[in-house]
Each structure stands twice: as structure tokens, then as C-alpha cells.
Design a protein around this motif. Sequence first.
Motif, short mmCIF file in Angstrom:
data_model
loop_
_atom_site.label_atom_id
_atom_site.label_comp_id
_atom_site.label_asym_id
_atom_site.label_seq_id
_atom_site.Cartn_x
_atom_site.Cartn_y
_atom_site.Cartn_z
N GLN A 1 26.76 15.31 -90.16
CA GLN A 1 26.23 16.57 -89.65
C GLN A 1 24.70 16.54 -89.65
N ALA A 2 24.10 16.07 -90.74
CA ALA A 2 22.64 15.99 -90.83
C ALA A 2 22.09 15.06 -89.76
N TYR A 3 22.78 13.96 -89.52
CA TYR A 3 22.35 13.01 -88.49
C TYR A 3 22.43 13.65 -87.11
N GLU A 4 23.55 14.29 -86.80
CA GLU A 4 23.74 14.90 -85.48
C GLU A 4 22.77 16.05 -85.22
N LEU A 5 22.46 16.83 -86.26
CA LEU A 5 21.58 18.00 -86.11
C LEU A 5 20.11 17.68 -86.35
N ASN A 6 19.83 16.43 -86.75
CA ASN A 6 18.45 15.99 -86.99
C ASN A 6 17.77 16.84 -88.07
N CYS A 7 18.48 17.03 -89.18
CA CYS A 7 17.99 17.86 -90.30
C CYS A 7 17.29 17.01 -91.35
N VAL A 8 16.30 17.60 -92.01
CA VAL A 8 15.66 16.95 -93.15
C VAL A 8 16.58 17.16 -94.36
N VAL A 9 16.86 16.06 -95.07
CA VAL A 9 17.76 16.11 -96.22
C VAL A 9 17.13 15.46 -97.44
N ARG B 1 17.70 8.39 -108.18
CA ARG B 1 16.62 8.62 -107.21
C ARG B 1 17.02 9.73 -106.25
N GLN B 2 16.00 10.42 -105.70
CA GLN B 2 16.24 11.51 -104.76
C GLN B 2 15.33 11.39 -103.55
N PRO B 3 15.57 10.41 -102.69
CA PRO B 3 14.73 10.27 -101.49
C PRO B 3 15.04 11.37 -100.48
N SER B 4 14.06 11.71 -99.66
CA SER B 4 14.27 12.72 -98.62
C SER B 4 13.73 12.21 -97.30
N GLY B 5 14.23 12.77 -96.22
CA GLY B 5 13.79 12.40 -94.88
C GLY B 5 14.86 12.72 -93.86
N LEU B 6 14.74 12.08 -92.70
CA LEU B 6 15.72 12.23 -91.62
C LEU B 6 16.66 11.04 -91.62
N ILE B 7 17.91 11.27 -91.35
CA ILE B 7 18.86 10.16 -91.23
C ILE B 7 18.71 9.61 -89.82
N ALA B 8 18.20 8.39 -89.73
CA ALA B 8 17.90 7.77 -88.43
C ALA B 8 19.13 7.11 -87.82
N ALA B 9 20.05 6.64 -88.65
CA ALA B 9 21.27 5.99 -88.17
C ALA B 9 22.29 5.98 -89.30
N VAL B 10 23.56 5.90 -88.93
CA VAL B 10 24.62 5.86 -89.93
C VAL B 10 25.77 5.04 -89.36
N ASN B 11 26.40 4.23 -90.22
CA ASN B 11 27.60 3.51 -89.83
C ASN B 11 28.63 3.64 -90.96
N ASP B 12 29.63 2.79 -90.98
CA ASP B 12 30.71 2.90 -91.96
C ASP B 12 30.27 2.64 -93.40
N HIS B 13 29.16 1.93 -93.61
CA HIS B 13 28.79 1.49 -94.95
C HIS B 13 27.40 1.90 -95.42
N GLN B 14 26.53 2.27 -94.48
CA GLN B 14 25.15 2.58 -94.88
C GLN B 14 24.51 3.57 -93.92
N LEU B 15 23.37 4.09 -94.35
CA LEU B 15 22.57 4.92 -93.47
C LEU B 15 21.13 4.44 -93.53
N LEU B 16 20.37 4.78 -92.52
CA LEU B 16 18.94 4.50 -92.51
C LEU B 16 18.23 5.83 -92.67
N LEU B 17 17.40 5.93 -93.71
CA LEU B 17 16.68 7.16 -94.01
C LEU B 17 15.21 6.98 -93.63
N ASN B 18 14.76 7.77 -92.65
CA ASN B 18 13.37 7.75 -92.20
C ASN B 18 12.58 8.70 -93.08
N GLN B 19 11.83 8.13 -94.05
CA GLN B 19 11.13 8.96 -95.03
C GLN B 19 9.77 9.42 -94.54
N GLN B 20 9.14 8.66 -93.67
CA GLN B 20 7.90 9.04 -93.01
C GLN B 20 7.71 8.07 -91.87
#
Length: 73
Positions: free
Chosen positions: A13-21, A29-48
Motif C-alpha cells: 500500500q505504501a509503495y502504491e500510494l507513494n507514502c513516506v514510511v 533500526r528504524q529507517p524512513s523514506g519512500l519504498i522505491a520497489a518491492v518484490n517477493d523477498h525485499q524492498l528498496l527504501l529511498n531514504q534521500q
Amino acid sequence: MEQLKPIEASILQAYELNCVVQLTLSDGRQPSGLIAAVNDHQLLLNQQAGVVNQVALDDVTAIDFLAQAWWQR
């Protein structure tokens, strides 16, 4: 069809809506940013701009949607 876990559904949902999480990871750890991509095993978090980190989906223990817009971070 496979049933999604609540965290996986929130990640999609965060990926589809382009929300900051903010993610909480199993190591605390508690990283934040936009989810740039997601697949079955991992996501890419764009932090800046230009800083993208891979995060294993199994490492995510919680996800919080942040009210601030990406450009306000």
C-alpha cells in the motif's frame, strides 16, 4: 491466491500510494523514506535523493505511515 501478511499488505500500500514510511527492523533500526520497489523477498527504501537501501521483507517487524511529505523530510 496466497494471503498477504498485514505488514506485507501495508508495504504494498505504501509503495502504491507513494507514502513516506518508517520501518522497524528486527535489529532495532528504524529507517524512513519512500519504498522505491518491492518484490517477493525485499524492498528498496529511498531514504534521500540517491540513497537507496535494500531491506529484506523478513527483517521488517513494523511499518508506520508518516504524515510528512517526501520533500519536507
